[in-house]
Design a protein around this motif. Structure first.
Motif, short mmCIF file in Angstrom:
data_model
loop_
_atom_site.label_atom_id
_atom_site.label_comp_id
_atom_site.label_asym_id
_atom_site.label_seq_id
_atom_site.Cartn_x
_atom_site.Cartn_y
_atom_site.Cartn_z
N PHE A 145 2.25 11.80 -7.18
CA PHE A 145 1.33 11.28 -8.59
C PHE A 145 0.89 9.47 -9.09
N VAL A 146 -0.09 9.27 -9.20
CA VAL A 146 -0.25 7.95 -8.88
C VAL A 146 0.20 7.35 -10.16
N SER A 147 1.76 6.03 -10.33
CA SER A 147 2.08 5.50 -11.82
C SER A 147 1.37 4.00 -11.95
N GLY A 148 0.90 3.80 -10.70
CA GLY A 148 0.08 2.41 -10.73
C GLY A 148 -0.53 1.95 -9.96
N LEU A 149 -1.87 0.95 -10.75
CA LEU A 149 -2.92 0.57 -9.13
C LEU A 149 -2.52 -0.83 -8.97
N ALA A 150 -2.78 -1.92 -8.51
CA ALA A 150 -3.13 -3.50 -8.90
C ALA A 150 -4.24 -3.36 -8.00
N LEU A 151 -5.31 -4.40 -7.67
CA LEU A 151 -5.82 -4.85 -7.37
C LEU A 151 -5.84 -6.56 -6.81
N SER A 152 -6.12 -6.88 -5.88
CA SER A 152 -5.55 -8.36 -5.94
C SER A 152 -7.01 -9.07 -4.51
N ALA A 153 -7.17 -10.47 -5.24
CA ALA A 153 -8.57 -10.62 -3.70
C ALA A 153 -8.13 -11.08 -2.76
N LEU A 154 -8.29 -10.92 -1.62
CA LEU A 154 -7.90 -11.53 -0.43
C LEU A 154 -8.56 -12.94 -0.78
#
Length: 93
Positions: A35-44
């Motif tokens: 179950f996906v409980s969290g997502l985050a995107l961060s620019a590299l």
């Protein structure tokens, strides 16, 4: 203009927003057990991002959903509680 969604079906989906057409389009699907409980995107950089996915054996709001429910097996079968990190190259227009 890149965003992601996740659920219990075994895929984290990446989407792109096209503001000129007011639409969203699928870009990719990344396999993820649980179950996906969290997502985050961060620019590299201007052309890459880091996707962080928190996945678990159980739904984040309780133990009321099982991988053996009558609607068929979910991606939680064989899942572990984990954090997955995916470097992603962003397609340029």
């Amino acid at each position: 203009d890149l965003f992601c969604t996740g659920s219990h079906d075994g895929l984290v989906r990446l989407w792109r927003h096209d503001s000129s057409r007011s639409s969203v389009f699928p870009v990719a699907g990344i396999p993820c057990a649980g179950f996906v409980s969290g997502l985050a995107l961060s620019a590299l950089s201007s052309s890459s991002v880091l996707l962080a996915v928190a996945a678990a054996k159980e739904h984040r709001l309780g133990r009321w959903w099982s991988p053996t429910d009558s609607d068929g097996p979910s991606a939680a079968t064989g899942a572990t509680n984990a954090l997955f990190l995916y470097p992603i190259t962003v397609p340029q227009d």
